[in-house]
Design a protein around this motif. Structure first.
Motif, PDB file in Angstrom:
ATOM      1  N   HIS A  51       0.827  -1.213   0.000  1.00  0.00           N
ATOM      2  CA  HIS A  51       0.000   0.000   0.000  1.00  0.00           C
ATOM      3  C   HIS A  51       0.864   1.267   0.000  1.00  0.00           C
ATOM      4  O   HIS A  51       0.486   2.280  -0.584  1.00  0.00           O
ATOM      5  N   PHE A  52       2.015   1.199   0.648  1.00  0.00           N
ATOM      6  CA  PHE A  52       2.900   2.350   0.773  1.00  0.00           C
ATOM      7  C   PHE A  52       4.069   2.318  -0.222  1.00  0.00           C
ATOM      8  O   PHE A  52       4.875   3.243  -0.242  1.00  0.00           O
ATOM      9  N   ALA A  53       4.164   1.271  -1.019  1.00  0.00           N
ATOM     10  CA  ALA A  53       5.348   1.057  -1.866  1.00  0.00           C
ATOM     11  C   ALA A  53       5.604   2.209  -2.838  1.00  0.00           C
ATOM     12  O   ALA A  53       6.761   2.543  -3.114  1.00  0.00           O
ATOM     13  N   TRP A  54       4.565   2.829  -3.340  1.00  0.00           N
ATOM     14  CA  TRP A  54       4.753   3.900  -4.325  1.00  0.00           C
ATOM     15  C   TRP A  54       5.547   5.069  -3.745  1.00  0.00           C
ATOM     16  O   TRP A  54       6.238   5.778  -4.476  1.00  0.00           O
ATOM     17  N   LEU A  55       5.504   5.260  -2.434  1.00  0.00           N
ATOM     18  CA  LEU A  55       6.216   6.363  -1.796  1.00  0.00           C
ATOM     19  C   LEU A  55       7.722   6.116  -1.689  1.00  0.00           C
ATOM     20  O   LEU A  55       8.478   7.037  -1.379  1.00  0.00           O
ATOM     21  N   GLN A  56       8.152   4.900  -1.959  1.00  0.00           N
ATOM     22  CA  GLN A  56       9.579   4.587  -1.867  1.00  0.00           C
ATOM     23  C   GLN A  56      10.404   5.374  -2.881  1.00  0.00           C
ATOM     24  O   GLN A  56      11.573   5.646  -2.638  1.00  0.00           O
ATOM     25  N   LYS A  57       9.815   5.762  -3.995  1.00  0.00           N
ATOM     26  CA  LYS A  57      10.537   6.604  -4.967  1.00  0.00           C
ATOM     27  C   LYS A  57      10.950   7.921  -4.322  1.00  0.00           C
ATOM     28  O   LYS A  57      12.093   8.350  -4.429  1.00  0.00           O
ATOM     29  N   LEU A  58      10.019   8.556  -3.646  1.00  0.00           N
ATOM     30  CA  LEU A  58      10.310   9.826  -2.976  1.00  0.00           C
ATOM     31  C   LEU A  58      11.260   9.613  -1.808  1.00  0.00           C
ATOM     32  O   LEU A  58      12.186  10.404  -1.598  1.00  0.00           O
ATOM     33  N   SER A  59      11.070   8.538  -1.063  1.00  0.00           N
ATOM     34  CA  SER A  59      11.979   8.215   0.044  1.00  0.00           C
ATOM     35  C   SER A  59      13.407   8.068  -0.470  1.00  0.00           C
ATOM     36  O   SER A  59      14.355   8.526   0.172  1.00  0.00           O
ATOM     37  N   GLY A  60      13.563   7.428  -1.629  1.00  0.00           N
ATOM     38  CA  GLY A  60      14.882   7.234  -2.217  1.00  0.00           C
ATOM     39  C   GLY A  60      15.543   8.548  -2.603  1.00  0.00           C
ATOM     40  O   GLY A  60      16.752   8.728  -2.397  1.00  0.00           O
ATOM     41  N   VAL A  61      14.771   9.474  -3.147  1.00  0.00           N
ATOM     42  CA  VAL A  61      15.320  10.787  -3.514  1.00  0.00           C
ATOM     43  C   VAL A  61      15.800  11.510  -2.256  1.00  0.00           C
ATOM     44  O   VAL A  61      16.895  12.085  -2.236  1.00  0.00           O
ATOM     45  N   ILE A  62      14.991  11.473  -1.210  1.00  0.00           N
ATOM     46  CA  ILE A  62      15.356  12.137   0.043  1.00  0.00           C
ATOM     47  C   ILE A  62      16.627  11.509   0.617  1.00  0.00           C
ATOM     48  O   ILE A  62      17.542  12.218   1.043  1.00  0.00           O
ATOM     49  N   SER A  63      16.690  10.201   0.598  1.00  0.00           N
ATOM     50  CA  SER A  63      17.860   9.499   1.124  1.00  0.00           C
ATOM     51  C   SER A  63      19.121   9.860   0.346  1.00  0.00           C
ATOM     52  O   SER A  63      20.173  10.154   0.937  1.00  0.00           O
ATOM     53  N   THR A  64      19.030   9.853  -0.966  1.00  0.00           N
ATOM     54  CA  THR A  64      20.182  10.207  -1.806  1.00  0.00           C
ATOM     55  C   THR A  64      20.610  11.647  -1.565  1.00  0.00           C
ATOM     56  O   THR A  64      21.809  11.944  -1.460  1.00  0.00           O
ATOM     57  N   LEU A  65      19.644  12.544  -1.479  1.00  0.00           N
ATOM     58  CA  LEU A  65      19.940  13.950  -1.207  1.00  0.00           C
ATOM     59  C   LEU A  65      20.651  14.110   0.132  1.00  0.00           C
ATOM     60  O   LEU A  65      21.662  14.808   0.232  1.00  0.00           O
ATOM     61  N   ASP A  66      20.157  13.436   1.152  1.00  0.00           N
ATOM     62  CA  ASP A  66      20.782  13.536   2.469  1.00  0.00           C
ATOM     63  C   ASP A  66      22.194  12.945   2.476  1.00  0.00           C
ATOM     64  O   ASP A  66      23.082  13.468   3.141  1.00  0.00           O
ATOM     65  N   GLU A  67      22.404  11.879   1.723  1.00  0.00           N
ATOM     66  CA  GLU A  67      23.748  11.314   1.610  1.00  0.00           C
ATOM     67  C   GLU A  67      24.695  12.322   0.958  1.00  0.00           C
ATOM     68  O   GLU A  67      25.843  12.468   1.392  1.00  0.00           O
TER      69      GLU A  67
END
Length: 135
Positions: A51-67
């Motif tokens: 149900h929440f899987a589609w949000l992983q794209k945005l989570s990935g962008v945030i994670s990469t940005l923070d890295e």
């Protein structure tokens, strides 16, 4: 980049705007999902339930940005343009980089004033970043 602003500052503003948007999206999806139990159960649902899987794209962008923000050597001039392009491929106005994400995101824009406000704040931050050159 706007005069007087630093690359790090611009990217930090983007990270904050993306986090605010992500939280608003999670809040709405959690309401749609229903009772989630404890905070730990909620975290498990968000990270593993379809149900929440589609949000992983945005989570990935945030994670990469923070890295990138954590790594001084990763902070290169073109990074702002890269993140703007990536985010606009998800939320618009660039053509969708993920059709499912865009469809669900657009529905949330119409369903939730919080998502719409977070989207507006994100658009203001993105407008301060250099855009990709037009072909």
């Amino acid at each position: 980049m706007i005069e007087g602003k630093t690359l790090r500052s611009d990217l930090q503003h983007l990270s904050r705007a993306l986090r605010t948007l992500h939280k608003a999206l999670l809040d709405v999806e959690t309401q749609y999902f229903g009772n989630v139990g404890s905070a730990l159960e909620h975290l498990q649902l968000v990270t593993s339930h379809p149900h929440f899987a589609w949000l992983q794209k945005l989570s990935g962008v945030i994670s990469t940005l923070d890295e990138c923000l954590d790594d001084e050597e990763a902070l290169v001039v073109d990074l702002e343009r890269r993140f703007r392009t990536e985010v606009e491929g998800l939320v618009g106005p660039l053509p969708a980089s993920d059709d499912d994400f865009r469809q669900r995101y657009n529905a949330m824009l119409h369903d939730s004033p919080e998502v719409a406000m977070a989207h507006g704040a994100l658009r203001k931050v993105l407008a301060q970043l250099p855009a990709a050159p037009r072909d």
